[in-house]
Design a protein around this motif. Structure first.
Motif, PDB file in Angstrom:
ATOM      1  N   ALA A 342     -81.277   5.399  -8.265  1.00 55.57           N
ATOM      2  CA  ALA A 342     -80.503   4.549  -9.173  1.00 55.57           C
ATOM      3  C   ALA A 342     -79.194   4.113  -8.526  1.00 55.57           C
ATOM      4  CB  ALA A 342     -80.240   5.289 -10.482  1.00 55.57           C
ATOM      5  N   ILE A 343     -78.522   5.023  -7.847  1.00 58.24           N
ATOM      6  CA  ILE A 343     -77.271   4.678  -7.171  1.00 58.24           C
ATOM      7  C   ILE A 343     -77.510   3.573  -6.148  1.00 58.24           C
ATOM      8  CG2 ILE A 343     -75.533   5.556  -5.547  1.00 58.24           C
ATOM      9  CD1 ILE A 343     -75.777   8.269  -7.053  1.00 58.24           C
ATOM     10  N   GLY A 344     -78.624   3.657  -5.429  1.00 58.51           N
ATOM     11  CA  GLY A 344     -78.951   2.646  -4.425  1.00 58.51           C
ATOM     12  C   GLY A 344     -79.217   1.273  -4.996  1.00 58.51           C
ATOM     13  N   LYS A 345     -79.533   1.197  -6.280  1.00 58.74           N
ATOM     14  CA  LYS A 345     -79.833  -0.087  -6.919  1.00 58.74           C
ATOM     15  C   LYS A 345     -78.581  -0.820  -7.409  1.00 58.74           C
ATOM     16  CE  LYS A 345     -84.313   1.465  -8.757  1.00 58.74           C
ATOM     17  NZ  LYS A 345     -85.045   1.763 -10.008  1.00 58.74           N
ATOM     18  N   ILE A 346     -77.454  -0.144  -7.470  1.00 51.82           N
ATOM     19  CA  ILE A 346     -76.243  -0.739  -8.056  1.00 51.82           C
ATOM     20  C   ILE A 346     -75.538  -1.585  -7.002  1.00 51.82           C
ATOM     21  CG2 ILE A 346     -74.054  -0.278  -9.207  1.00 51.82           C
ATOM     22  CD1 ILE A 346     -75.261   2.357 -10.193  1.00 51.82           C
ATOM     23  N   GLU A 347     -75.687  -2.908  -7.104  1.00 53.20           N
ATOM     24  CA  GLU A 347     -75.224  -3.817  -6.060  1.00 53.20           C
ATOM     25  C   GLU A 347     -73.708  -3.764  -5.866  1.00 53.20           C
ATOM     26  OE1 GLU A 347     -76.676  -7.741  -6.620  1.00 53.20           O
ATOM     27  OE2 GLU A 347     -78.809  -7.161  -6.497  1.00 53.20           O
ATOM     28  N   LYS A 348     -72.950  -3.551  -6.937  1.00 50.77           N
ATOM     29  CA  LYS A 348     -71.492  -3.584  -6.812  1.00 50.77           C
ATOM     30  C   LYS A 348     -70.962  -2.485  -5.897  1.00 50.77           C
ATOM     31  CE  LYS A 348     -70.640  -3.078 -11.224  1.00 50.77           C
ATOM     32  NZ  LYS A 348     -69.924  -2.868 -12.515  1.00 50.77           N
ATOM     33  N   LEU A 349     -71.761  -1.470  -5.599  1.00 53.79           N
ATOM     34  CA  LEU A 349     -71.332  -0.393  -4.705  1.00 53.79           C
ATOM     35  C   LEU A 349     -71.428  -0.798  -3.234  1.00 53.79           C
ATOM     36  CD1 LEU A 349     -72.961   2.680  -6.475  1.00 53.79           C
ATOM     37  CD2 LEU A 349     -70.569   1.949  -6.568  1.00 53.79           C
ATOM     38  N   GLY A 350     -72.016  -1.967  -2.967  1.00 50.18           N
ATOM     39  CA  GLY A 350     -72.045  -2.480  -1.613  1.00 50.18           C
ATOM     40  C   GLY A 350     -72.798  -1.618  -0.628  1.00 50.18           C
ATOM     41  N   GLY A 351     -73.817  -0.908  -1.098  1.00 47.30           N
ATOM     42  CA  GLY A 351     -74.595  -0.070  -0.209  1.00 47.30           C
ATOM     43  C   GLY A 351     -73.851   1.147   0.293  1.00 47.30           C
ATOM     44  N   LEU A 352     -72.690   1.431  -0.326  1.00 48.09           N
ATOM     45  CA  LEU A 352     -71.846   2.571   0.069  1.00 48.09           C
ATOM     46  C   LEU A 352     -71.406   2.478   1.529  1.00 48.09           C
ATOM     47  CD1 LEU A 352     -73.663   5.495  -1.802  1.00 48.09           C
ATOM     48  CD2 LEU A 352     -71.674   4.165  -2.549  1.00 48.09           C
ATOM     49  N   THR A 353     -71.302   1.259   2.040  1.00 46.57           N
ATOM     50  CA  THR A 353     -70.705   1.059   3.354  1.00 46.57           C
ATOM     51  C   THR A 353     -69.192   1.202   3.228  1.00 46.57           C
ATOM     52  OG1 THR A 353     -70.374  -1.323   3.056  1.00 46.57           O
ATOM     53  CG2 THR A 353     -72.511  -0.601   3.926  1.00 46.57           C
ATOM     54  N   PRO A 354     -68.486   1.432   4.337  1.00 47.08           N
ATOM     55  CA  PRO A 354     -67.022   1.528   4.236  1.00 47.08           C
ATOM     56  C   PRO A 354     -66.396   0.308   3.572  1.00 47.08           C
ATOM     57  CG  PRO A 354     -67.745   2.351   6.360  1.00 47.08           C
ATOM     58  CD  PRO A 354     -68.964   1.771   5.695  1.00 47.08           C
ATOM     59  N   ARG A 355     -66.859  -0.894   3.944  1.00 45.29           N
ATOM     60  CA  ARG A 355     -66.315  -2.101   3.322  1.00 45.29           C
ATOM     61  C   ARG A 355     -66.703  -2.177   1.844  1.00 45.29           C
ATOM     62  NH1 ARG A 355     -64.171  -6.646   5.193  1.00 45.29           N
ATOM     63  NH2 ARG A 355     -64.783  -6.210   7.356  1.00 45.29           N
ATOM     64  N   GLY A 356     -67.941  -1.812   1.535  1.00 51.56           N
ATOM     65  CA  GLY A 356     -68.380  -1.834   0.146  1.00 51.56           C
ATOM     66  C   GLY A 356     -67.581  -0.882  -0.724  1.00 51.56           C
ATOM     67  N   ILE A 357     -67.292   0.295  -0.201  1.00 51.85           N
ATOM     68  CA  ILE A 357     -66.494   1.278  -0.942  1.00 51.85           C
ATOM     69  C   ILE A 357     -65.094   0.735  -1.191  1.00 51.85           C
ATOM     70  CG2 ILE A 357     -65.409   3.551  -0.811  1.00 51.85           C
ATOM     71  CD1 ILE A 357     -67.873   4.443   0.858  1.00 51.85           C
ATOM     72  N   ARG A 358     -64.469   0.223  -0.137  1.00 46.03           N
ATOM     73  CA  ARG A 358     -63.096  -0.257  -0.273  1.00 46.03           C
ATOM     74  C   ARG A 358     -63.004  -1.432  -1.229  1.00 46.03           C
ATOM     75  NH1 ARG A 358     -63.243  -0.604   5.038  1.00 46.03           N
ATOM     76  NH2 ARG A 358     -62.354  -2.701   5.109  1.00 46.03           N
ATOM     77  N   THR A 359     -64.012  -2.306  -1.169  1.00 43.22           N
ATOM     78  CA  THR A 359     -64.001  -3.473  -2.048  1.00 43.22           C
ATOM     79  C   THR A 359     -64.165  -3.059  -3.503  1.00 43.22           C
ATOM     80  OG1 THR A 359     -64.910  -4.877  -0.299  1.00 43.22           O
ATOM     81  CG2 THR A 359     -65.156  -5.648  -2.568  1.00 43.22           C
ATOM     82  N   HIS A 360     -65.128  -2.199  -3.770  1.00 50.63           N
ATOM     83  CA  HIS A 360     -65.379  -1.816  -5.163  1.00 50.63           C
ATOM     84  C   HIS A 360     -64.205  -1.041  -5.766  1.00 50.63           C
ATOM     85  CE1 HIS A 360     -67.483  -0.871  -8.808  1.00 50.63           C
ATOM     86  NE2 HIS A 360     -67.308   0.425  -8.608  1.00 50.63           N
ATOM     87  N   LEU A 361     -63.633  -0.129  -4.997  1.00 46.05           N
ATOM     88  CA  LEU A 361     -62.538   0.689  -5.525  1.00 46.05           C
ATOM     89  C   LEU A 361     -61.156   0.079  -5.296  1.00 46.05           C
ATOM     90  CD1 LEU A 361     -63.675   4.326  -4.588  1.00 46.05           C
ATOM     91  CD2 LEU A 361     -63.934   3.124  -6.773  1.00 46.05           C
ATOM     92  N   GLY A 362     -61.080  -0.974  -4.503  1.00 51.74           N
ATOM     93  CA  GLY A 362     -59.779  -1.597  -4.250  1.00 51.74           C
ATOM     94  C   GLY A 362     -58.852  -0.691  -3.459  1.00 51.74           C
ATOM     95  N   LEU A 363     -59.341  -0.195  -2.343  1.00 51.65           N
ATOM     96  CA  LEU A 363     -58.608   0.833  -1.598  1.00 51.65           C
ATOM     97  C   LEU A 363     -57.650   0.286  -0.547  1.00 51.65           C
ATOM     98  CD1 LEU A 363     -61.401   3.527  -1.065  1.00 51.65           C
ATOM     99  CD2 LEU A 363     -59.699   3.375  -2.897  1.00 51.65           C
ATOM    100  N   ASN A 364     -57.671  -1.020  -0.279  1.00 59.33           N
ATOM    101  CA  ASN A 364     -56.787  -1.588   0.749  1.00 59.33           C
ATOM    102  C   ASN A 364     -55.410  -1.921   0.166  1.00 59.33           C
ATOM    103  OD1 ASN A 364     -59.523  -2.040   2.041  1.00 59.33           O
ATOM    104  ND2 ASN A 364     -58.141  -2.734   3.652  1.00 59.33           N
ATOM    105  N   LYS A 365     -54.856  -0.978  -0.562  1.00 57.77           N
ATOM    106  CA  LYS A 365     -53.570  -1.181  -1.223  1.00 57.77           C
ATOM    107  C   LYS A 365     -52.693   0.052  -0.992  1.00 57.77           C
ATOM    108  CE  LYS A 365     -55.842  -3.836  -4.882  1.00 57.77           C
ATOM    109  NZ  LYS A 365     -56.216  -3.871  -6.317  1.00 57.77           N
ATOM    110  N   PRO A 366     -51.384  -0.095  -1.127  1.00 59.27           N
ATOM    111  CA  PRO A 366     -50.480   1.047  -0.939  1.00 59.27           C
ATOM    112  C   PRO A 366     -50.467   1.960  -2.167  1.00 59.27           C
ATOM    113  CG  PRO A 366     -49.208  -0.922  -1.433  1.00 59.27           C
ATOM    114  CD  PRO A 366     -50.640  -1.371  -1.315  1.00 59.27           C
ATOM    115  N   ILE A 367     -51.505   2.779  -2.294  1.00 59.46           N
ATOM    116  CA  ILE A 367     -51.703   3.580  -3.512  1.00 59.46           C
ATOM    117  C   ILE A 367     -51.787   5.079  -3.221  1.00 59.46           C
ATOM    118  CG2 ILE A 367     -52.889   1.720  -4.727  1.00 59.46           C
ATOM    119  CD1 ILE A 367     -55.557   3.055  -3.970  1.00 59.46           C
ATOM    120  N   TYR A 368     -51.448   5.479  -1.994  1.00 59.27           N
ATOM    121  CA  TYR A 368     -51.871   6.809  -1.574  1.00 59.27           C
ATOM    122  C   TYR A 368     -50.831   7.916  -1.710  1.00 59.27           C
ATOM    123  CZ  TYR A 368     -55.923   4.321  -0.066  1.00 59.27           C
ATOM    124  OH  TYR A 368     -57.055   3.557  -0.079  1.00 59.27           O
ATOM    125  N   ARG A 369     -49.567   7.603  -1.670  1.00 57.38           N
ATOM    126  CA  ARG A 369     -48.601   8.706  -1.721  1.00 57.38           C
ATOM    127  C   ARG A 369     -48.720   9.499  -3.028  1.00 57.38           C
ATOM    128  NH1 ARG A 369     -42.178   9.162  -2.579  1.00 57.38           N
ATOM    129  NH2 ARG A 369     -42.367  11.387  -3.005  1.00 57.38           N
TER     130      ARG A 369
END
Length: 402
Positions: A342-369
């Motif tokens: 089922a997880i593999g069928k969810i397109e918005k996850l981007g195949g769980l590639t690094p780019r897909g993860i970052r895009t879905h979760l919005g990780l390329n932002k200054p949110i880490y401290r």
């Protein structure tokens, strides 16, 4: 698994020397991502008496390019480091934000690593390293976290809030907590032992002032734990070594990435071994651990299980995960293999590639401290912060299972 047992987890405060290092490293990550969302950062921090040392590799447009620092960049990094220490609260003779010695040994990212990670031609962006990452969730607390680590974090968060507000002026930044819970029929029912060690002002290790400190700590713990968890049988160990005036980096050296169990699930779930802080989200040590938590939490939030562990694995330079493993520990309403499909069928996850993860979760932002103290998980998703704590995938999971 056993149904009746004792289990213990610990947390450390924002003023613990290792956590000071984590927060500085992530403040540097945030600085670079604020300049360049595609920045590459691997920043390690060492803290000790009156000294902060940075080392690692970076690539950031407008800040560090072609082996050269942009004008003013080095000063800006130092300002961020000093401001981070100041906000934590260190203005002590042995560690003071204004007078500490600062060294910056950051340099350019290895070209050989970059060529494996960068997208080029028909090659998708690859993982920043090999490794295994785990995510976990359970229904022991509203945060869907194991109770011992969740309560350990919250005890120290409340103490820090009181220190910053002035409500507990006798507290200093460095502290640790540890909670031992009794489980019955697989659920936490009572606290058998509480350990809190907190740095304090002079004189709060004897007499009436010591009694005031201990009474304060007990009141905080009582406000965090559920009603009925504290009883006459609960063992208390508050500053068990006695005086704790010298603390933080003056009392012990700190290093980035030395509190990986505190950062995750308090030992209640596996850990792949990779630290989070100081790393940009192309490093799957960080981003894949976040998506694994997100998946596990959404499985529990969707009532598909009451306990869930997820493992992902990657190879450096390769975009797609090598494996996905789901274990609901016998609590699932559907088969674990079915959940994997089922997880593999969810397109918005981007195949769980690094780019897909970052895009879905919005990780390329200054949110880490914000994530670098009191745990990366079990936090409240708020705007751009802690997006891996959202439970917005529950309906997608149910649809994929239909």
């Amino acid at each position: 698994m056993r149904s009746d047992f004792l289990f213990t987890s610990e947390s450390v405060s924002e003023g613990h020397p290792d956590k000071v290092s984590d927060q500085i490293s992530d403040a540097v990550v945030d600085l670079f991502l604020s300049k360049d969302p595609e920045a590459r950062v691997a920043c390690e921090t060492m803290t000790t008496t009156q000294r902060v040392v940075l080392s690692g590799e970076i690539r950031c447009k407008g800040v560090f390019e072609n082996g050269e620092w942009a004008p003013g960049s080095l000063d800006e990094i130092e300002q961020v480091v000093r401001q981070t220490v100041r906000e934590i609260g260190y203005e002590q003779d042995g560690f003071h934000w204004e007078t500490l010695i600062f060294e910056n040994h950051l340099h350019g990212q290895s070209a050989h690593i970059a060529q494996g990670v960068d997208a080029s031609g028909n090659k998708d962006e690859g993982a920043g390293d090999q490794g295994i990452m785990f995510g976990f969730a359970c229904d022991e607390t509203p945060d869907l976290m194991p109770a011992p680590i969740d309560y350990s974090h919250k005890i120290l968060e409340r103490m820090a809030a009181d220190r910053h507000s002035g409500a507990a002026p006798f507290l200093e930044p460095d502290s640790k907590s540890q909670v031992t819970l009794r489980y019955k029929d697989g659920k936490p029912v009572a606290a058998t032992a509480i350990v809190v060690s907190t740095q304090h002002a002079e004189g709060y290790d004897k007499g009436e002032k010591e009694a005031e400190l201990k009474a304060y700590v007990k009141s905080v713990v009582a406000g965090v734990l559920p009603d009925g968890f504290i009883s006459d049988d609960t063992a208390w160990h508050i500053n068990p070594t006695g005086s704790f005036v010298i603390g933080g980096p003056d009392g012990d050296a700190g290093l980035t990435g030395r509190k990986i169990i505190v950062d995750t699930y308090g030992g209640a779930a596996p850990h792949g071994g990779g630290a989070f802080s100081g790393k940009d989200p192309t490093k799957v040590d960080r981003s894949a651990a976040y998506i694994a938590r997100y998946l596990a939490k959404n499985i529990v939030a969707a009532d598909l299980a009451t306990r869930c562990t997820i493992q992902l694995s990657y190879a450096i330079g390769v975009s797609k995960p090598l494996s996905l493993y789901v274990d609901t520990h016998g609590t699932g309403t559907v088969d674990d293999a079915t959940l994997e499909e089922a997880i593999g069928k969810i397109e918005k996850l981007g195949g769980l590639t690094p780019r897909g993860i970052r895009t879905h979760l919005g990780l390329n932002k200054p949110i880490y401290r914000k994530s670098a103290a009191y745990g990366h998980f079990g936090r409240t998703a708020d705007g751009d912060f802690f997006p891996w704590e959202k439970t917005d995938l529950a309906e997608d999971l149910k649809a994929a299972l239909a």
